[in-house]
Design a protein around this motif. Structure first.
Motif, short mmCIF file in Angstrom:
data_model
loop_
_atom_site.label_atom_id
_atom_site.label_comp_id
_atom_site.label_asym_id
_atom_site.label_seq_id
_atom_site.Cartn_x
_atom_site.Cartn_y
_atom_site.Cartn_z
N VAL A 3 0.65 14.27 -12.80
CA VAL A 3 0.97 13.36 -13.91
C VAL A 3 1.21 11.96 -13.36
N CYS A 4 1.96 11.88 -12.26
CA CYS A 4 2.28 10.58 -11.66
C CYS A 4 1.06 9.91 -11.04
N SER A 5 0.07 10.68 -10.64
CA SER A 5 -1.14 10.09 -10.07
C SER A 5 -1.88 9.24 -11.10
N LEU A 28 0.24 10.50 1.44
CA LEU A 28 1.27 10.25 2.43
C LEU A 28 1.39 11.41 3.41
N ALA A 29 1.51 11.09 4.71
CA ALA A 29 1.64 12.14 5.72
C ALA A 29 2.90 12.97 5.51
N ILE A 75 0.84 -1.21 0.00
CA ILE A 75 0.00 0.00 0.00
C ILE A 75 0.87 1.25 0.00
N VAL A 76 1.85 1.30 0.89
CA VAL A 76 2.73 2.47 1.00
C VAL A 76 3.52 2.66 -0.29
N GLY A 116 0.97 9.08 -5.36
CA GLY A 116 0.73 10.28 -4.55
C GLY A 116 -0.58 10.26 -3.80
N SER A 117 -1.70 10.19 -4.53
CA SER A 117 -3.02 10.28 -3.91
C SER A 117 -3.97 9.24 -4.46
N ILE A 118 -4.92 8.84 -3.62
CA ILE A 118 -6.06 8.05 -4.05
C ILE A 118 -7.30 8.82 -3.62
#
Length: 396
Positions: free
Chosen positions: A220-222, A95-96, A35-36, A43-45
């Motif tokens: 872009v990476c998302s 991510l925190a 998951i990490v 980056g985000s979900i």
């Protein structure tokens, strides 16, 4: 890839996205470490609380991470605090360690929140912020049900209580964060009390330009491979501004941070992070069946997916019944690099077999025994993720 500026085929684009999102299990993501690792890549979900066969984030992760269970996400969010709820494209999980990097997004979001409060005639929420702070200092973590300050009103939209609007505002500016959730109820505490000190020491960007380059590349990476066309993937603060986005994309290309590509028969340019070019070469000849989330990262730009996969998808949960083409909560079915079907599951209930209400094949799909075996295997895995019995027979 050879010449990185070459035109690629739609099949190459599709295969890249499958490799990148681990939708063929080529990256071996397993359990909480998986998951990490996936969050570090995308980056985000996107977060959505609606739960039929899992929340959106659960559905994203079950399709990419072996042995995924929803408790793992809860653990990372509200016990280990390696992940945090926050605004990105929409409400998301990220991510925190990125928390401070989102300062400018929170500032912009706080202005939007003020405008919303003004529209709803609830600007009085800003006058009770000190009372909310004092309440948390005195009582500790609280949810909106635990506090009632200011007016109450009947409303279909927004907060009925002024104190709830004030809590939401303090959350939007980052002073509070979601420390826990009971069902869908957010439990708030001061961010400094919740997130790890190490993560909160990570510096914000030195200037606006540095932030924008990070944020555009991150988006872009998302998705992995993303065109420069207005759509769902570019929603949110800053990124929806076309001229600004175009300028930053070109600057990133010139610096070698991202690469511009062309896809056959599509006029819009596509972009990919240079570090991720390797996913064009990865391949898994065995076709996997994956059930995708309605707000899956792969589906953030529905028009782009229509162009690349010849698959038109609309989430119809908010569409009146008489206007729905398919159903209330319908999930796309991916086989290899093609969308072959979509299905509507019944709301899952403990100790009750998974029930598939409707199944629709895409036009032109050739059904093979290998495909049916892969679907059967994936339905069993899906039922295992939900911790319910699998259907006795294929529901198709």
């Amino acid at each position: 890839m050879g010449d990185l500026k070459q035109m690629i085929s739609r099949k190459q684009a599709r295969q890249f996205l499958i490799n990148y999102h681990n939708l063929n299990d080529s990256q071996g993501y397993v359990g909480m470490a998986g998951i990490v690792a996936y969050f570090k890549q995308v980056g985000s979900i996107q977060y959505d609380p609606l739960n039929v066969v899992g929340r959106n984030a659960d559905l994203v992760l079950q399709s990419r991470v072996k042995d995924y269970k929803p408790e793992m996400l809860q653990e990372l969010l509200y016990t280990q605090h390696k992940l945090v709820d926050g605004f990105d494209k929409e409400m998301c999980i990220y991510l925190a360690e990125d928390f401070n990097r989102f300062n400018r997004v929170r500032i912009a979001q706080s202005e939007s929140t003020k405008n919303t409060l003004n529209y709803r005639n609830q600007l009085g929420a800003l006058d009770i912020l000190d009372e909310i702070r004092e309440c948390i200092i005195t009582k500790g973590r609280i949810g909106s049900k635990d506090i009632s300050i200011g007016e109450n009103r009947e409303s279909r939209w927004g907060h009925k209580k002024l104190s709830s609007a004030a809590l939401d505002y303090l959350y939007n500016i980052g002073e509070l964060c979601v420390a826990d959730k009971i069902g869908t109820q957010k439990i708030y505490d001061f961010t400094a009390h919740v997130l790890n000190e190490k993560d909160l020491q990570i510096e914000d960007f030195k200037n606006e330009e540095e932030f924008l380059e990070w944020y555009v590349k991150r988006r872009v990476c998302s998705v992995g491979l993303l065109w420069d066309k207005r759509g769902g993937a570019w929603q949110g603060q800053f990124l929806s501004e076309k001229k600004l986005r175009e300028r930053i994309l070109q600057e990133l290309v010139e610096k070698g941070e991202i690469v511009q590509l062309s896809v056959e028969d599509i006029k819009e340019p596509f972009y990919v992070a240079k570090d991720h070019i390797r996913f064009f070469d990865a391949d898994d000849s065995k076709c996997k069946v994956k059930f995708l989330a309605p707000l899956d990262n792969l589906l953030w730009d529905r028009e782009m997916i229509s162009q690349l996969f010849d698959f038109d998808y609309r989430w119809e949960v908010y569409t009146p019944i008489e206007k729905r083409k398919y159903g209330y909560y319908v999930l796309p079915v991916l086989y290899g690099d093609r969308m072959i079907a979509r299905f509507e599951p019944e709301k899952v209930r403990r100790n009750t077999p998974l029930t598939i209400k409707n199944w629709w094949w895409e036009s032109g799909v050739t059904i093979t025994s290998e495909m049916l075996e892969a679907i059967d295997s994936s339905i069993k895995e899906f039922a295992n993720y939900l911790e319910v019995p699998a259907p006795v027979s294929l529901p198709i």
